[in-house]
Design a protein around this motif. Structure first.
Motif, PDB file in Angstrom:
ATOM      1  N   MET A  29      16.132 -10.853   2.844  1.00  0.00           N
ATOM      2  CA  MET A  29      15.803 -10.505   2.215  1.00  0.00           C
ATOM      3  C   MET A  29      14.477  -9.404   1.956  1.00  0.00           C
ATOM      4  O   MET A  29      13.282  -8.992   2.082  1.00  0.00           O
ATOM      5  N   ASP A  30      15.288  -8.158   3.014  1.00  0.00           N
ATOM      6  CA  ASP A  30      14.563  -7.046   3.775  1.00  0.00           C
ATOM      7  C   ASP A  30      13.491  -6.364   2.879  1.00  0.00           C
ATOM      8  O   ASP A  30      12.928  -5.858   3.016  1.00  0.00           O
ATOM      9  N   GLU A  31      14.493  -6.226   1.872  1.00  0.00           N
ATOM     10  CA  GLU A  31      14.511  -5.322   0.284  1.00  0.00           C
ATOM     11  C   GLU A  31      12.586  -5.903  -0.145  1.00  0.00           C
ATOM     12  O   GLU A  31      11.460  -4.950  -0.024  1.00  0.00           O
ATOM     13  N   CYS A  32      12.927  -7.387  -0.221  1.00  0.00           N
ATOM     14  CA  CYS A  32      11.312  -7.897  -0.648  1.00  0.00           C
ATOM     15  C   CYS A  32      10.241  -7.572  -0.085  1.00  0.00           C
ATOM     16  O   CYS A  32       9.154  -7.308  -0.350  1.00  0.00           O
ATOM     17  N   VAL A  33      10.561  -7.841   1.410  1.00  0.00           N
ATOM     18  CA  VAL A  33      10.105  -8.041   2.674  1.00  0.00           C
ATOM     19  C   VAL A  33       8.794  -6.369   2.494  1.00  0.00           C
ATOM     20  O   VAL A  33       8.071  -6.748   3.123  1.00  0.00           O
ATOM     21  N   GLN A  34      10.125  -5.852   2.964  1.00  0.00           N
ATOM     22  CA  GLN A  34       9.157  -4.215   2.741  1.00  0.00           C
ATOM     23  C   GLN A  34       8.962  -3.921   1.358  1.00  0.00           C
ATOM     24  O   GLN A  34       7.825  -3.742   2.067  1.00  0.00           O
ATOM     25  N   ALA A  35       9.068  -4.373   0.888  1.00  0.00           N
ATOM     26  CA  ALA A  35       7.913  -4.132  -0.878  1.00  0.00           C
ATOM     27  C   ALA A  35       6.988  -4.686  -0.432  1.00  0.00           C
ATOM     28  O   ALA A  35       5.776  -4.270  -1.026  1.00  0.00           O
ATOM     29  N   CYS A  36       6.932  -6.046  -0.265  1.00  0.00           N
ATOM     30  CA  CYS A  36       5.752  -6.352  -0.110  1.00  0.00           C
ATOM     31  C   CYS A  36       4.884  -5.740   0.756  1.00  0.00           C
ATOM     32  O   CYS A  36       3.296  -5.807   0.554  1.00  0.00           O
ATOM     33  N   ARG A  37       5.232  -5.727   1.457  1.00  0.00           N
ATOM     34  CA  ARG A  37       4.198  -5.278   2.693  1.00  0.00           C
ATOM     35  C   ARG A  37       4.057  -4.018   2.966  1.00  0.00           C
ATOM     36  O   ARG A  37       2.257  -3.949   2.666  1.00  0.00           O
ATOM     37  N   ALA A  38       4.000  -2.936   1.751  1.00  0.00           N
ATOM     38  CA  ALA A  38       3.551  -1.961   1.489  1.00  0.00           C
ATOM     39  C   ALA A  38       2.889  -1.889   0.265  1.00  0.00           C
ATOM     40  O   ALA A  38       1.454  -1.190   0.340  1.00  0.00           O
ATOM     41  N   CYS A  39       3.174  -2.636   0.073  1.00  0.00           N
ATOM     42  CA  CYS A  39       2.347  -3.233  -1.049  1.00  0.00           C
ATOM     43  C   CYS A  39       1.079  -3.739  -1.165  1.00  0.00           C
ATOM     44  O   CYS A  39       0.144  -3.746  -1.211  1.00  0.00           O
ATOM     45  N   THR A  40       1.043  -4.590   0.175  1.00  0.00           N
ATOM     46  CA  THR A  40       0.262  -5.200   0.882  1.00  0.00           C
ATOM     47  C   THR A  40      -1.310  -4.103   1.048  1.00  0.00           C
ATOM     48  O   THR A  40      -2.441  -4.046   1.071  1.00  0.00           O
ATOM     49  N   GLU A  41      -0.083  -3.708   1.706  1.00  0.00           N
ATOM     50  CA  GLU A  41      -1.225  -2.423   2.911  1.00  0.00           C
ATOM     51  C   GLU A  41      -1.853  -1.601   1.983  1.00  0.00           C
ATOM     52  O   GLU A  41      -2.924  -1.048   2.012  1.00  0.00           O
ATOM     53  N   SER A  42      -1.437  -1.093   0.807  1.00  0.00           N
ATOM     54  CA  SER A  42      -1.762  -0.202   0.007  1.00  0.00           C
ATOM     55  C   SER A  42      -2.561  -1.049  -1.119  1.00  0.00           C
ATOM     56  O   SER A  42      -3.829  -0.593  -1.405  1.00  0.00           O
ATOM     57  N   CYS A  43      -2.593  -2.081  -1.429  1.00  0.00           N
ATOM     58  CA  CYS A  43      -3.765  -2.509  -1.957  1.00  0.00           C
ATOM     59  C   CYS A  43      -5.271  -3.080  -0.982  1.00  0.00           C
ATOM     60  O   CYS A  43      -6.517  -3.276  -1.897  1.00  0.00           O
ATOM     61  N   ARG A  44      -4.493  -3.209   0.201  1.00  0.00           N
ATOM     62  CA  ARG A  44      -6.224  -3.649   0.704  1.00  0.00           C
ATOM     63  C   ARG A  44      -6.987  -1.825   1.070  1.00  0.00           C
ATOM     64  O   ARG A  44      -8.125  -2.536   0.759  1.00  0.00           O
ATOM     65  N   GLN A  45      -5.924  -0.784   1.406  1.00  0.00           N
ATOM     66  CA  GLN A  45      -7.311  -0.076   1.280  1.00  0.00           C
ATOM     67  C   GLN A  45      -8.066   0.283  -0.171  1.00  0.00           C
ATOM     68  O   GLN A  45      -8.968   0.808  -0.048  1.00  0.00           O
ATOM     69  N   MET A  46      -7.118  -0.613  -1.390  1.00  0.00           N
ATOM     70  CA  MET A  46      -7.699   0.380  -2.229  1.00  0.00           C
ATOM     71  C   MET A  46      -9.551  -1.222  -2.999  1.00  0.00           C
ATOM     72  O   MET A  46      -9.919  -0.800  -3.169  1.00  0.00           O
ATOM     73  N   ALA A  47      -8.909  -1.831  -1.863  1.00  0.00           N
ATOM     74  CA  ALA A  47      -9.649  -3.077  -2.662  1.00  0.00           C
ATOM     75  C   ALA A  47     -10.694  -2.992  -1.391  1.00  0.00           C
ATOM     76  O   ALA A  47     -11.690  -3.286  -2.174  1.00  0.00           O
ATOM     77  N   GLN A  48     -10.644  -2.264   0.109  1.00  0.00           N
ATOM     78  CA  GLN A  48     -11.428  -2.078   0.720  1.00  0.00           C
ATOM     79  C   GLN A  48     -12.563  -0.778   0.780  1.00  0.00           C
ATOM     80  O   GLN A  48     -13.176   0.027   1.317  1.00  0.00           O
ATOM     81  N   GLY A  49     -12.086  -0.176  -0.435  1.00  0.00           N
ATOM     82  CA  GLY A  49     -12.507   1.318  -0.896  1.00  0.00           C
ATOM     83  C   GLY A  49     -11.824   2.379  -0.230  1.00  0.00           C
ATOM     84  O   GLY A  49     -13.309   3.050  -0.177  1.00  0.00           O
ATOM     85  N   LEU A  50     -10.843   2.191   0.393  1.00  0.00           N
ATOM     86  CA  LEU A  50     -10.666   3.329   1.491  1.00  0.00           C
ATOM     87  C   LEU A  50     -10.001   4.438   0.726  1.00  0.00           C
ATOM     88  O   LEU A  50      -9.138   4.989   1.142  1.00  0.00           O
ATOM     89  N   ASP A  51      -9.745   4.709  -0.274  1.00  0.00           N
ATOM     90  CA  ASP A  51      -9.694   5.588  -1.476  1.00  0.00           C
ATOM     91  C   ASP A  51     -10.017   7.218  -1.329  1.00  0.00           C
ATOM     92  O   ASP A  51     -11.390   7.178  -2.206  1.00  0.00           O
ATOM     93  N   LEU A  52      -9.490   7.970  -0.966  1.00  0.00           N
ATOM     94  CA  LEU A  52     -10.152   8.737   0.057  1.00  0.00           C
ATOM     95  C   LEU A  52     -10.664   9.789  -1.267  1.00  0.00           C
ATOM     96  O   LEU A  52     -11.458  10.881  -0.823  1.00  0.00           O
ATOM     97  N   GLY A  53     -10.394  10.250  -2.211  1.00  0.00           N
ATOM     98  CA  GLY A  53      -9.760  10.800  -3.745  1.00  0.00           C
ATOM     99  C   GLY A  53      -9.231  11.759  -2.797  1.00  0.00           C
ATOM    100  O   GLY A  53      -8.530  12.123  -1.312  1.00  0.00           O
ATOM    101  N   ASN A  54      -9.467  13.185  -4.035  1.00  0.00           N
ATOM    102  CA  ASN A  54      -8.197  14.106  -3.646  1.00  0.00           C
ATOM    103  C   ASN A  54      -8.588  14.871  -3.158  1.00  0.00           C
ATOM    104  O   ASN A  54      -8.227  15.778  -1.507  1.00  0.00           O
ATOM    105  N   PHE A  55      -9.995  15.292  -2.731  1.00  0.00           N
ATOM    106  CA  PHE A  55     -10.094  17.017  -2.751  1.00  0.00           C
ATOM    107  C   PHE A  55     -11.690  16.931  -1.658  1.00  0.00           C
ATOM    108  O   PHE A  55     -11.734  17.565  -0.346  1.00  0.00           O
ATOM    109  N   THR A  56     -11.895  15.441  -2.022  1.00  0.00           N
ATOM    110  CA  THR A  56     -13.890  15.860  -0.968  1.00  0.00           C
ATOM    111  C   THR A  56     -13.697  15.099   0.247  1.00  0.00           C
ATOM    112  O   THR A  56     -14.360  15.254   1.330  1.00  0.00           O
ATOM    113  N   GLY A  57     -12.332  14.474   0.154  1.00  0.00           N
ATOM    114  CA  GLY A  57     -12.700  13.126   1.439  1.00  0.00           C
ATOM    115  C   GLY A  57     -13.719  12.454   1.445  1.00  0.00           C
ATOM    116  O   GLY A  57     -13.681  11.561   2.593  1.00  0.00           O
ATOM    117  N   GLN A  58     -14.499  12.558   0.276  1.00  0.00           N
ATOM    118  CA  GLN A  58     -15.158  10.933   0.976  1.00  0.00           C
ATOM    119  C   GLN A  58     -15.532   9.997   0.567  1.00  0.00           C
ATOM    120  O   GLN A  58     -14.546   9.451  -1.084  1.00  0.00           O
TER     121      GLN A  58
END
Lengths: 135, 135, 135, 135
Positions: B93-122
């Motif tokens: 189920m490689d396709e699912c594994v890859q999709a789930c891992r990519a989503c885990t990583e980007s959701c983890r960053q969102m949850a931790q407030g690592l969304d750096l924004g477009n312009f400010t980098g803040q």
């Protein structure tokens, strides 16, 4: 790995539904709420949200190889059609109008059994909606 | 027309969620049901369906500019993480594994407030999940 | 026929979630849209819709015996908490405030693993959210 | 507080849809997955999940006073009808069969505009599905 018997026309319909879901939801929750006035008039705003909702459902039915996607696509076509008309009346919502019209057309074809398949060119035996309604 | 203050990292997270929703749902309803055996083992199959469901929800929260997308992305990361592990154990189920891992990583960053924004980098002032839980 | 190992506290949580889904959705789409003003202020209206959405998801996870309902209930508790506060500020929304508060409380207990089960009185081994987050 | 013009027959339909959503989802994710065999046969299991999904959608449309609930209820009636038949063939699923049949009947009446209202006894002007389809 994954054996999906999805024809090109169904794939197009899934894409149109997912695009319409995203466009209507994002526009309603941002542009409409922030602009107010006719954009939050109950009938218009409900259509935007319900259109987003049924487009997601129709896509999910097709992604899940549902044997009963026909009536769902028929309902989706009607909701998208009403939403496109409402967006035209409100004005300044070209992106939604286009997404809703594209989705109306591809869902209408799905509902009518005009999904011609990949190779054979043979129409699927899906009957029309009114034949199949348990009424 | 539409003013969406979506940063690039949030846009990426929305795309990852929608891709994971589609991949898990399509695989569960086709490959898993048709293959059976470990693919329809309750714990695995439930994870596939629940992963698809919460990925759609997380995407909808972000598309709708939710002020409370943080805990939803945190929950989505955990479900995707568990689903990726389950798919690895089942195998093929490689396709699912890859999709789930990519989503885990980007959701983890969102949850931790690592969304750096477009312009400010803040870094956004989104607090971490445990600070904000009403417990 | 159906063997569901749902404890009384989980059953209560499912009921609270479904009641909150119904109350928030019905109020947002009728009372809020028809009243306008602060009721369709973007932040408030989004909370109402997102609260309805995640309450449905949390109920579905528990109805489907999800092994990862904990973080979903934690996220649901936070969204319900924020929605209750927003409804209090807007005023005249007692039914929503009560539904959101009841759902916050029962989801919070689910997320903390305080689901004591029917007979044994033994706490489930569900760890707290911060232990389990894949971060 | 909340002014909802929901007739008794629509209220009954909402209740039937929410009950059918809950019954089909809970049965599919527990009884069907744990029993296996014909219970996880693709066509049957898909119908269970799709029935749960469209019942939730139909209820949400009616709770949200949608002007286009007619075709959604028509589609819901057809999916519930197919699901009831599938459950009968599999056997031992009386609770699902009953929930699906009740929902088929009340959705069929909604779709046909047989929602007679609370007081007047006057039929709503909702046209039949085939009149309104944008085809």
């Amino acid at each position: 790995m994954m054996q999906t018997m999805t024809s090109q026309s169904m794939q197009q319909c899934i894409d149109d539904c997912l695009h319409c879901h995203r466009t209507c939801l994002q526009t309603a929750m941002n542009h409409c709420l922030e602009t107010g006035g006719p954009h939050t008039e109950p009938e218009h705003f409900r259509l935007m949200m319900h259109c987003a909702d049924i487009c997601r459902l129709a896509a999910d039915f097709m992604l899940g190889s549902s044997s009963v996607h026909g009536p769902v696509c028929a309902a989706c076509a009607e909701v998208c059609h009403a939403c496109a008309q409402s967006c035209e009346q409100v004005g300044g919502m070209d992106e939604c109008v286009q997404a809703c019209r594209a989705c109306t057309e591809s869902c209408r074809q799905m509902a009518q059994g005009l999904d011609l398949g990949n190779f054979t060119g043979q129409a699927r035996t899906t009957s029309t909606l009114q034949d199949r309604l348990p009424m």
